[in-house]
Design an enzyme around this catalytic site. Structure first.
Site, PDB file in Angstrom:
ATOM      1  N   GLU A 235      52.683  41.013 116.977  1.00  0.00           N
ATOM      2  CA  GLU A 235      51.777  42.192 117.208  1.00  0.00           C
ATOM      3  C   GLU A 235      51.950  43.144 116.121  1.00  0.00           C
ATOM      4  O   GLU A 235      53.175  42.952 115.360  1.00  0.00           O
ATOM      5  CB  GLU A 235      52.565  43.065 118.453  1.00  0.00           C
ATOM      6  CG  GLU A 235      53.935  43.074 118.385  1.00  0.00           C
ATOM      7  CD  GLU A 235      54.476  43.629 119.903  1.00  0.00           C
ATOM      8  OE1 GLU A 235      53.903  43.335 120.796  1.00  0.00           O
ATOM      9  OE2 GLU A 235      55.640  44.417 119.631  1.00  0.00           O
ATOM     10  N   GLY A 236      51.207  43.897 115.705  1.00  0.00           N
ATOM     11  CA  GLY A 236      51.306  44.764 114.581  1.00  0.00           C
ATOM     12  C   GLY A 236      51.063  46.129 115.232  1.00  0.00           C
ATOM     13  O   GLY A 236      50.746  46.249 116.293  1.00  0.00           O
ATOM     14  N   LYS A 258      43.245  38.338 116.209  1.00  0.00           N
ATOM     15  CA  LYS A 258      43.856  39.535 115.929  1.00  0.00           C
ATOM     16  C   LYS A 258      43.012  40.523 116.491  1.00  0.00           C
ATOM     17  O   LYS A 258      41.784  40.836 115.953  1.00  0.00           O
ATOM     18  CB  LYS A 258      44.131  39.774 114.165  1.00  0.00           C
ATOM     19  CG  LYS A 258      44.909  41.314 113.849  1.00  0.00           C
ATOM     20  CD  LYS A 258      45.314  41.251 112.735  1.00  0.00           C
ATOM     21  CE  LYS A 258      45.613  42.411 112.231  1.00  0.00           C
ATOM     22  NZ  LYS A 258      45.916  42.451 110.868  1.00  0.00           N
ATOM     23  N   ASP A 350      56.535  34.010 109.782  1.00  0.00           N
ATOM     24  CA  ASP A 350      56.891  34.620 108.478  1.00  0.00           C
ATOM     25  C   ASP A 350      58.332  34.236 107.886  1.00  0.00           C
ATOM     26  O   ASP A 350      59.096  33.702 108.855  1.00  0.00           O
ATOM     27  CB  ASP A 350      56.764  36.008 109.077  1.00  0.00           C
ATOM     28  CG  ASP A 350      57.913  36.710 109.835  1.00  0.00           C
ATOM     29  OD1 ASP A 350      59.207  36.741 109.156  1.00  0.00           O
ATOM     30  OD2 ASP A 350      57.756  37.030 110.947  1.00  0.00           O
ATOM     31  N   ASP A 386      52.322  45.767  99.908  1.00  0.00           N
ATOM     32  CA  ASP A 386      53.173  45.605 101.147  1.00  0.00           C
ATOM     33  C   ASP A 386      53.768  44.311 101.157  1.00  0.00           C
ATOM     34  O   ASP A 386      53.694  43.915 102.520  1.00  0.00           O
ATOM     35  CB  ASP A 386      52.432  46.187 102.384  1.00  0.00           C
ATOM     36  CG  ASP A 386      53.485  46.761 103.364  1.00  0.00           C
ATOM     37  OD1 ASP A 386      54.709  47.049 103.034  1.00  0.00           O
ATOM     38  OD2 ASP A 386      53.118  46.704 104.510  1.00  0.00           O
TER      39      ASP A 386
END
Ligand SMILES: Nc1ncnc2c1ncn2[C@@H]1O[C@H](COP(=O)(O)OP(=O)(O)OP(=O)(O)O)[C@@H](O)[C@H]1O
Length: 533
Positions: A235-236, A258, A350, A386
């Protein structure tokens, strides 16, 4: 290239190593202010491990630290990544009400920087509010004027929202300042055409881009029957990410969805929803980069409308029960809610969550990262801006080599069993058809005052590099992030095996590269050096 280990050895090991850690490998991490997270921030978790593969000398621990002494903050606040290039006296922590000075903050060798640490009271106030002192801490001076923020390393957007909420809470409590209605900042994604005129995208143009006349029905477009083995994987701040196997022949890859709510008036996850124009740059950038090795591969973009389908809600709840979600329950969306759905190839876990076999494997992964950025620079004047380790995905591969087209040359890098993908272009800068897409961070003071990891020095260093003009093309920002990534590979990522010769050899290679990385002007420059072009 060095080929000191046999391919078969690490291929299996890497897969096996991922398997026992499904929870960690799928996580994306911060917890909202409601209750304590089960999905421990792995960047925090990782940094509390001792990384035996990195020799203390190479880390230069005695003289370089960019983060607060956590004893000041309570031992559970979090352990921080070390800055390899900033030097700070440990007894130099002090509050400062001075506005952040870009030049001063970004200077790599400052004698002493005024890092901001919260007082015990402030942390207590905050923890009462947020119930997660181990995630984020706000910092303020005696008069309750907020002067800085200690953010969770990795994905920071939600930490920052929590900080903003806390700030309002603290201020309301003390009644020293009037409250604000919203904790959210307007998003500042901008795209400029050749005349430097800001553009706006109409709904109709957007639908056309998606090959649609109008939004599709959410429930029908993504019905349960089209997707096998669906589960939420991340989730972002802007949305939810689900992985599934398409229920159609000939589709080899697992895909991820997404799902991003847009155009609605309700705040979601502490943010205002983006509108069509604001989401446009992310779509365009993702689509353009999709054809380049190392960037996220997109299959499709669509716009859907309606309540969140029940099968997704169930998966959302399962994730929340098992790992804890920081996001708002998707039941909050009504019939008229619009969503943009990006369908991407599944690209792994990640970097903060994987266990590399050894530093040879991570060194070759780094080469992929460098080349990906280098090609992005050459083709589109791309700066990621980023590139923390939560935005580098790693997947095991049986391919022996990964091919890049750089500098009009076909370059082949040994995969060493891993394939990297760079994601999340929210802050990225790119030029496409003389149109520059970027995110204007010039007024994002809190981000530049943040500390907690070397990552937060990078935002200040970028601001310095760009003289706070975020439309400029300065690929040096990619170099700043590479310096951060090398530091993570030396100090923070997990390695299965650290006692081998090959591991020590590649730690030394990483160390060597770190010592010169800031002399390069761009990832392309660095790639030319590494590959003797
Ligand atoms: N292609 C992909 N393959 C596998 N996992 C993915 C992929 N894209 C995204 N994810 C997972 O979903 C998470 C959220 O995605 P992403 O970073 O794109 O969201 P975001 O809303 O832009 O985040 P942020 O809060 O940083 O703005 C990632 O951290 C990653 O774990």
């Amino acid at each position: 290239m060095d080929k000191s280990s046999g391919d078969e050895i690490w291929e299996d090991s890497f897969d096996k190593l991922l398997d026992p850690r499904p929870q960690q490998s799928n996580l994306n991490i911060i917890k909202k202010n409601v209750r304590l997270s089960y999905n421990i921030d792995t960047s925090v978790e990782n940094s509390s491990h001792s990384i035996k593969g990195c020799s203390p000398k190479s880390c230069n621990r005695s003289v370089s630290i960019s983060t607060p002494n956590y004893n000041h903050l309570g031992k559970d606040l979090f352990n921080c990544g070390l800055s390899p290039i900033n030097r700070l006296q440990l007894d130099g922590f002090e509050d400062t009400t001075e506005k952040c000075n870009a030049d001063k903050d970004a200077e790599p060798n400052t004698k002493k920087r005024g890092l901001i640490v919260p007082s015990k009271n402030q942390i207590d106030t905050f923890s009462k509010f947020s119930n997660q002192t181990n995630k984020v801490a706000c910092a303020s001076n005696q008069s309750n004027k907020i002067v800085g923020v200690v953010l969770k390393p990795g994905k920071w957007r939600k930490s920052l929202n929590i900080f903003r909420q806390t700030q309002i809470s603290v201020l309301n409590e003390s009644k020293k300042l009037e409250s604000r209605n919203s904790v959210c900042q307007d998003r500042k994604s901008i795209f400029l055409n050749g005349l430097n005129k800001q553009n706006v995208i109409s709904q109709q143009d957007f639908y056309k881009y998606c090959n649609q006349g109008k939004p599709l029905k959410f429930n029908a477009a993504y019905s349960q029957y089209k997707m096998l083995k669906t589960h939420k994987i991340g989730e972002g701040a802007y949305g939810e990410v689900f992985r599934y196997t398409p229920n159609r022949k000939g589709c080899k890859n697992d895909l991820v969805l997404k799902i991003i709510p847009i155009e609605g008036s309700i705040e979601v996850n502490g943010e205002k929803q983006k509108n069509f124009s604001q989401i446009w740059p992310e779509i365009i950038i993702t689509k353009k980069l999709s054809s380049i090795q190392g960037f996220a591969n997109i299959e499709k973009v669509s716009t859907v409308k309606g309540k969140y389908p029940q099968h997704f809600v169930k998966l959302w709840k399962r994730y929340d029960d098992e790992k804890g979600s920081e996001n708002d329950h998707p039941g909050l969306f009504g019939e008229n809610q619009l969503f943009v759905v990006l369908e991407l190839h599944f690209a792994g876990s990640d970097m903060s969550n994987v266990i590399f076999l050894n530093s040879e494997q991570s060194f070759y992964a780094l080469q992929q990262i460098i080349l990906t950025l280098a090609v992005g620079e050459e083709d589109y004047q791309f700066e990621h801006r980023d590139l923390h380790w939560g935005n580098i995905l790693i997947k095991s591969t049986t391919k022996k080599h990964i091919c890049f087209k750089f500098n009009n040359t076909d370059l082949i890098v040994d995969s060493k069993g891993v394939n990297i993908t760079i994601i999340d272009y929210t802050l990225s800068r790119i030029t496409i058809d003389e149109c520059c897409y970027f995110n204007d961070l010039s007024n994002d003071e809190e981000l530049f005052q943040a500390s907690g990891d070397y990552q937060f020095d990078i935002y200040r260093m970028m601001r310095n590099e760009l003289k706070n003009n975020w439309s400029l093309y300065s690929p040096k920002t990619n170099i700043l992030w590479l310096s951060y990534i090398i530091a993570k590979l030396m100090d923070s990522v997990k390695y299965k095996s650290i006692n081998s010769k090959v591991h020590r050899l590649h730690i030394n290679k990483l160390k060597e590269l770190q010592s010169i990385i800031l002399t390069f002007e761009s990832a392309a420059h660095c790639a030319r050096h590494i590959f003797n072009l």
